[in-house]
Design a protein around this motif. Sequence first.
Motif, PDB file in Angstrom:
ATOM      1  N   GLU A  23      13.222   5.986  -9.162  1.00 41.89           N
ATOM      2  CA  GLU A  23      12.331   6.471  -8.110  1.00 41.89           C
ATOM      3  C   GLU A  23      13.084   6.687  -6.799  1.00 41.89           C
ATOM      4  O   GLU A  23      12.932   7.723  -6.156  1.00 41.89           O
ATOM      5  CB  GLU A  23      11.163   5.500  -7.913  1.00 41.89           C
ATOM      6  CG  GLU A  23      10.176   5.932  -6.845  1.00 41.89           C
ATOM      7  CD  GLU A  23       9.509   7.280  -7.098  1.00 41.89           C
ATOM      8  OE1 GLU A  23       9.116   7.926  -6.106  1.00 41.89           O
ATOM      9  OE2 GLU A  23       9.378   7.685  -8.271  1.00 41.89           O
ATOM     10  N   ILE A  24      13.907   5.722  -6.401  1.00 48.29           N
ATOM     11  CA  ILE A  24      14.640   5.884  -5.133  1.00 48.29           C
ATOM     12  C   ILE A  24      15.663   7.011  -5.269  1.00 48.29           C
ATOM     13  O   ILE A  24      15.918   7.749  -4.317  1.00 48.29           O
ATOM     14  CB  ILE A  24      15.269   4.560  -4.633  1.00 48.29           C
ATOM     15  CG1 ILE A  24      15.651   4.661  -3.144  1.00 48.29           C
ATOM     16  CG2 ILE A  24      16.460   4.157  -5.449  1.00 48.29           C
ATOM     17  CD1 ILE A  24      14.515   4.793  -2.187  1.00 48.29           C
ATOM     18  N   LYS A  25      16.227   7.177  -6.463  1.00 50.90           N
ATOM     19  CA  LYS A  25      17.175   8.271  -6.702  1.00 50.90           C
ATOM     20  C   LYS A  25      16.515   9.616  -6.430  1.00 50.90           C
ATOM     21  O   LYS A  25      17.092  10.484  -5.771  1.00 50.90           O
ATOM     22  CB  LYS A  25      17.686   8.197  -8.147  1.00 50.90           C
ATOM     23  CG  LYS A  25      18.749   9.203  -8.480  1.00 50.90           C
ATOM     24  CD  LYS A  25      19.220   9.045  -9.928  1.00 50.90           C
ATOM     25  CE  LYS A  25      20.269  10.070 -10.265  1.00 50.90           C
ATOM     26  NZ  LYS A  25      20.703   9.982 -11.656  1.00 50.90           N
ATOM     27  N   SER A  26      15.300   9.796  -6.933  1.00 56.16           N
ATOM     28  CA  SER A  26      14.607  11.076  -6.727  1.00 56.16           C
ATOM     29  C   SER A  26      14.234  11.270  -5.256  1.00 56.16           C
ATOM     30  O   SER A  26      14.257  12.391  -4.751  1.00 56.16           O
ATOM     31  CB  SER A  26      13.373  11.187  -7.625  1.00 56.16           C
ATOM     32  OG  SER A  26      12.364  10.312  -7.204  1.00 56.16           O
ATOM     33  N   ARG A  27      13.935  10.194  -4.545  1.00 52.93           N
ATOM     34  CA  ARG A  27      13.588  10.305  -3.127  1.00 52.93           C
ATOM     35  C   ARG A  27      14.812  10.588  -2.256  1.00 52.93           C
ATOM     36  O   ARG A  27      14.684  11.195  -1.194  1.00 52.93           O
ATOM     37  CB  ARG A  27      12.893   9.029  -2.640  1.00 52.93           C
ATOM     38  CG  ARG A  27      11.504   8.855  -3.244  1.00 52.93           C
ATOM     39  CD  ARG A  27      10.870   7.557  -2.802  1.00 52.93           C
ATOM     40  NE  ARG A  27       9.600   7.337  -3.492  1.00 52.93           N
ATOM     41  CZ  ARG A  27       8.497   6.919  -2.895  1.00 52.93           C
ATOM     42  NH1 ARG A  27       8.499   6.646  -1.605  1.00 52.93           N
ATOM     43  NH2 ARG A  27       7.402   6.743  -3.581  1.00 52.93           N
ATOM     44  N   LEU A  28      15.984  10.134  -2.690  1.00 52.29           N
ATOM     45  CA  LEU A  28      17.217  10.332  -1.915  1.00 52.29           C
ATOM     46  C   LEU A  28      17.941  11.629  -2.266  1.00 52.29           C
ATOM     47  O   LEU A  28      18.799  12.089  -1.504  1.00 52.29           O
ATOM     48  CB  LEU A  28      18.168   9.152  -2.136  1.00 52.29           C
ATOM     49  CG  LEU A  28      17.731   7.802  -1.601  1.00 52.29           C
ATOM     50  CD1 LEU A  28      18.701   6.717  -2.044  1.00 52.29           C
ATOM     51  CD2 LEU A  28      17.597   7.837  -0.087  1.00 52.29           C
ATOM     52  N   GLU A  29      17.612  12.215  -3.413  1.00 48.84           N
ATOM     53  CA  GLU A  29      18.310  13.405  -3.904  1.00 48.84           C
ATOM     54  C   GLU A  29      18.396  14.531  -2.870  1.00 48.84           C
ATOM     55  O   GLU A  29      19.463  15.118  -2.693  1.00 48.84           O
ATOM     56  CB  GLU A  29      17.643  13.899  -5.196  1.00 48.84           C
ATOM     57  CG  GLU A  29      18.563  14.673  -6.086  1.00 48.84           C
ATOM     58  CD  GLU A  29      17.951  14.883  -7.462  1.00 48.84           C
ATOM     59  OE1 GLU A  29      18.735  15.063  -8.399  1.00 48.84           O
ATOM     60  OE2 GLU A  29      16.706  14.860  -7.608  1.00 48.84           O
ATOM     61  N   LEU A  33      22.452  11.814  -1.454  1.00 48.78           N
ATOM     62  CA  LEU A  33      22.795  10.396  -1.368  1.00 48.78           C
ATOM     63  C   LEU A  33      22.358   9.688  -2.654  1.00 48.78           C
ATOM     64  O   LEU A  33      21.183   9.706  -3.013  1.00 48.78           O
ATOM     65  CB  LEU A  33      22.066   9.790  -0.162  1.00 48.78           C
ATOM     66  CG  LEU A  33      22.592   8.540   0.477  1.00 48.78           C
ATOM     67  CD1 LEU A  33      24.043   8.685   0.919  1.00 48.78           C
ATOM     68  CD2 LEU A  33      21.734   8.166   1.672  1.00 48.78           C
ATOM     69  N   ALA A  34      23.324   9.069  -3.341  1.00 49.76           N
ATOM     70  CA  ALA A  34      23.017   8.279  -4.536  1.00 49.76           C
ATOM     71  C   ALA A  34      22.526   6.901  -4.094  1.00 49.76           C
ATOM     72  O   ALA A  34      22.888   6.430  -3.008  1.00 49.76           O
ATOM     73  CB  ALA A  34      24.263   8.146  -5.402  1.00 49.76           C
ATOM     74  N   ILE A 109      12.236   6.602   4.686  1.00 50.93           N
ATOM     75  CA  ILE A 109      11.979   6.753   3.245  1.00 50.93           C
ATOM     76  C   ILE A 109      12.145   5.400   2.554  1.00 50.93           C
ATOM     77  O   ILE A 109      11.327   5.015   1.712  1.00 50.93           O
ATOM     78  CB  ILE A 109      12.924   7.818   2.630  1.00 50.93           C
ATOM     79  CG1 ILE A 109      12.529   9.196   3.136  1.00 50.93           C
ATOM     80  CG2 ILE A 109      12.910   7.766   1.109  1.00 50.93           C
ATOM     81  CD1 ILE A 109      13.520  10.291   2.826  1.00 50.93           C
ATOM     82  N   ALA A 110      13.201   4.664   2.925  1.00 47.81           N
ATOM     83  CA  ALA A 110      13.441   3.333   2.341  1.00 47.81           C
ATOM     84  C   ALA A 110      12.309   2.379   2.703  1.00 47.81           C
ATOM     85  O   ALA A 110      11.851   1.597   1.858  1.00 47.81           O
ATOM     86  CB  ALA A 110      14.779   2.786   2.818  1.00 47.81           C
ATOM     87  N   GLU A 111      11.841   2.454   3.949  1.00 46.04           N
ATOM     88  CA  GLU A 111      10.745   1.572   4.374  1.00 46.04           C
ATOM     89  C   GLU A 111       9.447   1.911   3.652  1.00 46.04           C
ATOM     90  O   GLU A 111       8.719   1.022   3.217  1.00 46.04           O
ATOM     91  CB  GLU A 111      10.581   1.639   5.899  1.00 46.04           C
ATOM     92  CG  GLU A 111      11.729   0.964   6.616  1.00 46.04           C
ATOM     93  CD  GLU A 111      11.720   1.143   8.129  1.00 46.04           C
ATOM     94  OE1 GLU A 111      10.887   1.943   8.647  1.00 46.04           O
ATOM     95  OE2 GLU A 111      12.539   0.492   8.794  1.00 46.04           O
ATOM     96  N   GLU A 112       9.180   3.210   3.507  1.00 42.49           N
ATOM     97  CA  GLU A 112       7.979   3.634   2.784  1.00 42.49           C
ATOM     98  C   GLU A 112       8.059   3.209   1.322  1.00 42.49           C
ATOM     99  O   GLU A 112       7.077   2.729   0.749  1.00 42.49           O
ATOM    100  CB  GLU A 112       7.815   5.157   2.876  1.00 42.49           C
ATOM    101  CG  GLU A 112       6.592   5.657   2.123  1.00 42.49           C
ATOM    102  CD  GLU A 112       6.640   7.141   1.788  1.00 42.49           C
ATOM    103  OE1 GLU A 112       5.739   7.587   1.052  1.00 42.49           O
ATOM    104  OE2 GLU A 112       7.574   7.834   2.220  1.00 42.49           O
ATOM    105  N   PHE A 113       9.236   3.361   0.713  1.00 40.66           N
ATOM    106  CA  PHE A 113       9.425   2.958  -0.682  1.00 40.66           C
ATOM    107  C   PHE A 113       9.198   1.454  -0.829  1.00 40.66           C
ATOM    108  O   PHE A 113       8.549   1.007  -1.773  1.00 40.66           O
ATOM    109  CB  PHE A 113      10.821   3.358  -1.167  1.00 40.66           C
ATOM    110  CG  PHE A 113      11.072   3.034  -2.611  1.00 40.66           C
ATOM    111  CD1 PHE A 113      10.281   3.572  -3.616  1.00 40.66           C
ATOM    112  CD2 PHE A 113      12.101   2.192  -2.974  1.00 40.66           C
ATOM    113  CE1 PHE A 113      10.504   3.282  -4.947  1.00 40.66           C
ATOM    114  CE2 PHE A 113      12.338   1.886  -4.315  1.00 40.66           C
ATOM    115  CZ  PHE A 113      11.538   2.433  -5.296  1.00 40.66           C
TER     116      PHE A 113
END
Length: 144
Positions: A23-29, A33-34, A109-113
């Motif tokens: 999930e975080i991978k798809s949000r960072l794509e 950023l990996a 994005i990290a905080e929302e995740f």
Amino acid sequence: MNLGFQDYISIKLHKTDLNLTNEIKSRLEPYNLAPEQNLIMMLLWEEDGLTQNQLAQKLNKDKTNVARMASNLEKKGFITRSLSIEDRRSLKLYLTEEGKQLGEKVIPIAEEFNDVVCNGITNEELMELERILNKMNKNVDQPK
């Protein structure tokens, strides 16, 4: 009684880790950023100018792995690496202007995740989960 495949706690933790990572991978794509690279960036957004050794220690990763990730982040223009004045054998990582601007997009994005993942879980439950995970890690880290 023998445990079935789905009953092993390590399998459940692995499945959760895969779900979170995917999930975080798809949000960072969209930000090139990996997830592993994002861990380095998160630490640098918190404290710019850490050494590769400090990052390796904080992430519990080997130095070679961190050096490779840092090299990739440098090629992307997010960080620069320079020799430490205090210790000439040590490389310090600094955010570029592009890296700083990236943080303004990725940190929310990290905080929302994190909010999504923790939805419906109380602070007490999160503290208990952390306590249990620390215990598990300690059990695994003990000499055999």
